[in-house]
Design a protein around this motif. Structure first.
Motif, PDB file in Angstrom:
ATOM      1  N   LYS A   1       5.155   0.514 -18.798  1.00  0.00           N
ATOM      2  CA  LYS A   1       6.188   0.591 -17.523  1.00  0.00           C
ATOM      3  C   LYS A   1       5.651   2.076 -17.009  1.00  0.00           C
ATOM      4  CE  LYS A   1      10.954   1.090 -15.900  1.00  0.00           C
ATOM      5  NZ  LYS A   1      12.501   1.220 -16.536  1.00  0.00           N
ATOM      6  N   ILE A   2       5.678   1.894 -15.531  1.00  0.00           N
ATOM      7  CA  ILE A   2       5.217   3.123 -14.709  1.00  0.00           C
ATOM      8  C   ILE A   2       6.404   3.356 -13.693  1.00  0.00           C
ATOM      9  CG2 ILE A   2       3.477   4.198 -13.432  1.00  0.00           C
ATOM     10  CD1 ILE A   2       1.297   2.463 -14.373  1.00  0.00           C
ATOM     11  N   GLU A   3       6.802   4.695 -13.672  1.00  0.00           N
ATOM     12  CA  GLU A   3       8.039   4.787 -12.691  1.00  0.00           C
ATOM     13  C   GLU A   3       7.645   6.195 -12.388  1.00  0.00           C
ATOM     14  OE1 GLU A   3      11.389   3.961 -15.141  1.00  0.00           O
ATOM     15  OE2 GLU A   3      11.094   5.642 -16.187  1.00  0.00           O
ATOM     16  N   ILE A   4       8.293   6.371 -11.075  1.00  0.00           N
ATOM     17  CA  ILE A   4       8.150   7.661 -10.227  1.00  0.00           C
ATOM     18  C   ILE A   4       9.830   7.971 -10.074  1.00  0.00           C
ATOM     19  CG2 ILE A   4       8.115   8.693  -8.030  1.00  0.00           C
ATOM     20  CD1 ILE A   4       5.339   7.143  -7.590  1.00  0.00           C
ATOM     21  N   ILE A   5      10.197   9.284 -10.641  1.00  0.00           N
ATOM     22  CA  ILE A   5      11.500   9.661 -10.914  1.00  0.00           C
ATOM     23  C   ILE A   5      11.728  11.069  -9.897  1.00  0.00           C
ATOM     24  CG2 ILE A   5      13.395  10.498 -12.073  1.00  0.00           C
ATOM     25  CD1 ILE A   5      11.932   8.646 -14.471  1.00  0.00           C
ATOM     26  N   ASP A   6      12.656  10.862  -9.193  1.00  0.00           N
ATOM     27  CA  ASP A   6      13.099  12.215  -8.453  1.00  0.00           C
ATOM     28  C   ASP A   6      14.564  12.515  -8.564  1.00  0.00           C
ATOM     29  OD1 ASP A   6      14.143  10.763  -6.413  1.00  0.00           O
ATOM     30  OD2 ASP A   6      12.494  11.002  -5.241  1.00  0.00           O
ATOM     31  N   ARG A   7      15.151  13.256  -7.952  1.00  0.00           N
ATOM     32  CA  ARG A   7      16.703  13.803  -7.964  1.00  0.00           C
ATOM     33  C   ARG A   7      17.590  12.722  -7.561  1.00  0.00           C
ATOM     34  NH1 ARG A   7      18.174  18.688  -9.587  1.00  0.00           N
ATOM     35  NH2 ARG A   7      16.647  20.083  -9.376  1.00  0.00           N
ATOM     36  N   LYS A   8      16.953  11.664  -6.607  1.00  0.00           N
ATOM     37  CA  LYS A   8      17.626  10.486  -6.133  1.00  0.00           C
ATOM     38  C   LYS A   8      17.188   9.285  -6.049  1.00  0.00           C
ATOM     39  CE  LYS A   8      19.890  13.127  -2.537  1.00  0.00           C
ATOM     40  NZ  LYS A   8      21.165  12.706  -2.967  1.00  0.00           N
ATOM     41  N   ASN A   9      15.996   9.021  -6.831  1.00  0.00           N
ATOM     42  CA  ASN A   9      15.223   7.798  -7.030  1.00  0.00           C
ATOM     43  C   ASN A   9      14.621   7.641  -8.114  1.00  0.00           C
ATOM     44  OD1 ASN A   9      15.856   7.067  -3.761  1.00  0.00           O
ATOM     45  ND2 ASN A   9      14.731   9.028  -3.958  1.00  0.00           N
TER      46      ASN A   9
ATOM     47  N   SER B   1      23.784   6.321 -13.018  1.00  0.00           N
ATOM     48  CA  SER B   1      23.048   7.485 -12.192  1.00  0.00           C
ATOM     49  C   SER B   1      22.323   6.893 -11.169  1.00  0.00           C
ATOM     50  CB  SER B   1      21.969   8.282 -13.336  1.00  0.00           C
ATOM     51  OG  SER B   1      21.242   7.140 -14.043  1.00  0.00           O
ATOM     52  N   PHE B   2      21.989   5.708 -11.030  1.00  0.00           N
ATOM     53  CA  PHE B   2      21.182   4.980 -10.019  1.00  0.00           C
ATOM     54  C   PHE B   2      21.833   3.755  -9.546  1.00  0.00           C
ATOM     55  CE2 PHE B   2      17.671   7.519 -11.913  1.00  0.00           C
ATOM     56  CZ  PHE B   2      17.387   8.451 -10.739  1.00  0.00           C
ATOM     57  N   PRO B   3      23.028   3.731  -8.970  1.00  0.00           N
ATOM     58  CA  PRO B   3      23.606   2.460  -8.803  1.00  0.00           C
ATOM     59  C   PRO B   3      23.405   1.583  -7.661  1.00  0.00           C
ATOM     60  CG  PRO B   3      24.996   4.384  -7.812  1.00  0.00           C
ATOM     61  CD  PRO B   3      23.880   5.116  -8.464  1.00  0.00           C
TER      62      PRO B   3
ATOM     63  N   ASN C   1      21.531  -3.071  -2.611  1.00  0.00           N
ATOM     64  CA  ASN C   1      22.242  -4.023  -3.255  1.00  0.00           C
ATOM     65  C   ASN C   1      22.824  -3.101  -4.591  1.00  0.00           C
ATOM     66  OD1 ASN C   1      23.323  -6.471  -4.417  1.00  0.00           O
ATOM     67  ND2 ASN C   1      21.405  -7.435  -3.961  1.00  0.00           N
ATOM     68  N   GLU C   2      23.664  -3.731  -5.563  1.00  0.00           N
ATOM     69  CA  GLU C   2      24.282  -3.106  -6.479  1.00  0.00           C
ATOM     70  C   GLU C   2      24.647  -4.178  -7.617  1.00  0.00           C
ATOM     71  OE1 GLU C   2      27.906  -0.581  -5.750  1.00  0.00           O
ATOM     72  OE2 GLU C   2      27.361  -1.108  -3.521  1.00  0.00           O
ATOM     73  N   LEU C   3      24.677  -3.995  -8.759  1.00  0.00           N
ATOM     74  CA  LEU C   3      24.764  -4.694  -9.916  1.00  0.00           C
ATOM     75  C   LEU C   3      26.266  -4.772 -10.237  1.00  0.00           C
ATOM     76  CD1 LEU C   3      22.061  -3.484 -12.311  1.00  0.00           C
ATOM     77  CD2 LEU C   3      22.323  -5.773 -11.534  1.00  0.00           C
TER      78      LEU C   3
END
Length: 218
Positions: A130-138, A155-157, A195-197
């Motif tokens: 898995k590769i992911e970019i993470i910042d304060r909001k995303n 944290s990420f709804p 969207n939201e889970l």
């Protein structure tokens, strides 16, 4: 091989999440990119390897980097690849389970878009982890066709699905506030934004195209 590789790029520090929760991860190896190397050292994190032309650090900062690190891959400013691409391709070659990238967004838009679109590089799409970019909001990931399960995160709804290719075919979302069934989604449309889970876990699948998933909070 390492289980996790964390990369800190040289983006604005105010956009970088608190690295404290990641700094003590015993399974992780750190890499720094350009000014990100200096920011790691400021936080007491010694990267195993550093990449960059280091034109964004002062002479004093460069001297500190040189004195603290042994493995520095210093490049010329005039080159075909960005420093971030060099670091990411190195990380992929180590075959970890997870690559997390910080400091890759914010600041210059061209740098942010370039870093995000790097996730659509063929080597990234073929990477088994898995590769992911993470910042304060995303939290940003790039996905090839298949079926996926994701967990609800406080944290990420919000979850958005953005086609990178001209179209994404047969997109199906289950367990979401706005479900879809075998939908054709064109690049540039806003159908799958915010969207939201509605359950602890959701599933999604698609049959062709490249899809960017962005998990966010306000």
């Amino acid at each position: 091989m390492e289980k996790k590789i964390y990369i800190l790029a040289g983006g604005p520090v105010e956009n970088v999440p608190d690295l404290g929760e990641y700094a003590n991860d015993k399974e992780a190896v750190w890499a720094g990119v350009d000014r990100g190397v200096f920011h790691l050292l400021e936080q007491g994190i010694i990267p195993r390897i550093a990449f960059g032309d280091f034109d964004s650090v002062s002479e004093a900062e460069w001297m500190m980097i040189r004195s603290r690190l042994e493995n520095i891959r210093k490049s010329q400013p005039e080159k075909d690849e960005t420093d971030m691409e060099l670091a990411l391709m190195w990380a992929i070659s180590q075959e970890p389970e997870t690559i997390r990238i910080f400091g890759a967004t914010g600041g210059r838009a061209d740098h942010a878009f370039t870093n995000i679109l790097l996730l659509a590089h063929e080597k990234c799409l073929q990477f088994k982890g898995k590769i992911e970019i993470i910042d304060r909001k995303n939290e940003i990931t790039m996905l090839k066709p298949g079926s996926y399960t994701i967990e609800k995160m406080e944290s990420f709804p919000y979850v958005s699905f953005l086609p990178i290719t001209e179209t994404v075919e047969n997109l199906t979302l289950s367990g979401f506030k706005y479900p879809l069934l075998n939908c054709r989604v064109e690049r540039g449309t806003t159908l799958c934004v915010s969207n939201e889970l509605i359950r602890d876990f959701g599933t999604f699948s698609f049959s062709s195209g490249i899809l960017m998933m962005v998990r966010s909070h306000d």
